[in-house]
Design a protein around this motif. Structure first.
Motif, PDB file in Angstrom:
ATOM      1  N   MET A   1       7.102  10.521   4.093  1.00 16.83           N
ATOM      2  CA  MET A   1       6.996  11.784   3.177  1.00 16.83           C
ATOM      3  C   MET A   1       8.199  12.660   3.696  1.00 16.83           C
ATOM      4  O   MET A   1       9.074  13.145   2.743  1.00 16.83           O
ATOM      5  N   GLN A   2       8.571  12.950   5.128  1.00 19.19           N
ATOM      6  CA  GLN A   2       9.718  13.542   5.654  1.00 19.19           C
ATOM      7  C   GLN A   2      11.178  12.780   5.117  1.00 19.19           C
ATOM      8  O   GLN A   2      12.003  13.439   4.942  1.00 19.19           O
ATOM      9  N   HIS A  11       9.312   9.299  -2.873  1.00 20.27           N
ATOM     10  CA  HIS A  11       8.369   8.893  -1.892  1.00 20.27           C
ATOM     11  C   HIS A  11       8.111   7.392  -2.081  1.00 20.27           C
ATOM     12  O   HIS A  11       8.045   6.505  -1.340  1.00 20.27           O
ATOM     13  N   LYS A  12       7.919   7.083  -3.378  1.00 24.28           N
ATOM     14  CA  LYS A  12       7.683   5.731  -3.720  1.00 24.28           C
ATOM     15  C   LYS A  12       8.731   4.762  -3.420  1.00 24.28           C
ATOM     16  O   LYS A  12       8.475   3.505  -3.071  1.00 24.28           O
ATOM     17  N   LEU A  15       8.520   4.004   0.313  1.00 25.66           N
ATOM     18  CA  LEU A  15       7.596   3.128   0.641  1.00 25.66           C
ATOM     19  C   LEU A  15       8.013   1.702   0.397  1.00 25.66           C
ATOM     20  O   LEU A  15       7.677   0.872   1.115  1.00 25.66           O
ATOM     21  N   LEU A  35      -0.224   1.027   7.522  1.00 24.81           N
ATOM     22  CA  LEU A  35      -0.372   1.957   6.270  1.00 24.81           C
ATOM     23  C   LEU A  35      -1.469   3.037   6.654  1.00 24.81           C
ATOM     24  O   LEU A  35      -2.533   2.696   6.932  1.00 24.81           O
ATOM     25  N   ARG A  38      -2.925  10.093   3.633  1.00 21.27           N
ATOM     26  CA  ARG A  38      -3.487  11.596   3.889  1.00 21.27           C
ATOM     27  C   ARG A  38      -4.183  11.964   2.697  1.00 21.27           C
ATOM     28  O   ARG A  38      -4.024  11.567   1.660  1.00 21.27           O
ATOM     29  N   ILE A  50      -2.946   9.790  -0.368  1.00 23.06           N
ATOM     30  CA  ILE A  50      -1.482   9.861  -0.450  1.00 23.06           C
ATOM     31  C   ILE A  50      -0.981   8.729   0.605  1.00 23.06           C
ATOM     32  O   ILE A  50      -1.054   8.883   1.871  1.00 23.06           O
ATOM     33  N   TYR A  52       1.140   6.671   3.489  1.00 23.47           N
ATOM     34  CA  TYR A  52       2.534   6.713   4.250  1.00 23.47           C
ATOM     35  C   TYR A  52       2.505   5.926   5.484  1.00 23.47           C
ATOM     36  O   TYR A  52       1.431   5.377   5.709  1.00 23.47           O
ATOM     37  N   TYR A  53       3.721   5.689   6.238  1.00 20.13           N
ATOM     38  CA  TYR A  53       3.780   5.139   7.187  1.00 20.13           C
ATOM     39  C   TYR A  53       4.273   6.135   8.334  1.00 20.13           C
ATOM     40  O   TYR A  53       5.107   6.893   7.929  1.00 20.13           O
ATOM     41  N   GLU A  54       4.124   5.939   9.536  1.00 24.12           N
ATOM     42  CA  GLU A  54       4.781   6.617  10.546  1.00 24.12           C
ATOM     43  C   GLU A  54       5.694   5.402  11.336  1.00 24.12           C
ATOM     44  O   GLU A  54       5.044   4.692  11.877  1.00 24.12           O
ATOM     45  N   CYS A  60      13.260   4.288  11.403  1.00 26.21           N
ATOM     46  CA  CYS A  60      13.929   4.842  10.203  1.00 26.21           C
ATOM     47  C   CYS A  60      15.123   4.707   9.871  1.00 26.21           C
ATOM     48  O   CYS A  60      15.926   4.426   8.883  1.00 26.21           O
TER      49      CYS A  60
END
Length: 70
Positions: A1-2, A11-12, A15, A35, A38, A50, A52-54, A60
């Motif tokens: 998201m960041q 965001h999509k 991903l 995966l 949130r 929602i 997200y991945y960390e 990144c």
């Protein structure tokens, strides 16, 4: 998201870029991205998950995005 906020991408799309990169990353490091979800509470009493991945900073930096129309 960041990443989406920082790059101005949706965001999509972030991903999708992560999923596209995952096979090469798994081949190199022997692991997939985890995966996660949130949970948002909705005013109606329901919930919204929602995905997200960390990612690490290094992960990144390897993201590439497909060019959109135009």
């Amino acid at each position: 998201m960041q990443i989406a906020e920082t790059t101005g991408k949706q965001h999509k799309d972030v991903l999708r870029a992560i999923r596209n990169m995952e096979p090469a990353w798994e081949k190199t490091l022997g692991r997939k991205f985890a995966l996660q979800f949130r949970i948002n509470k909705l005013a109606t009493g329901g919930e919204n998950k929602i995905p997200y991945y960390e990612l690490t900073k290094t992960e990144c930096l390897h993201l590439t995005f497909e060019k959109g129309p135009g």
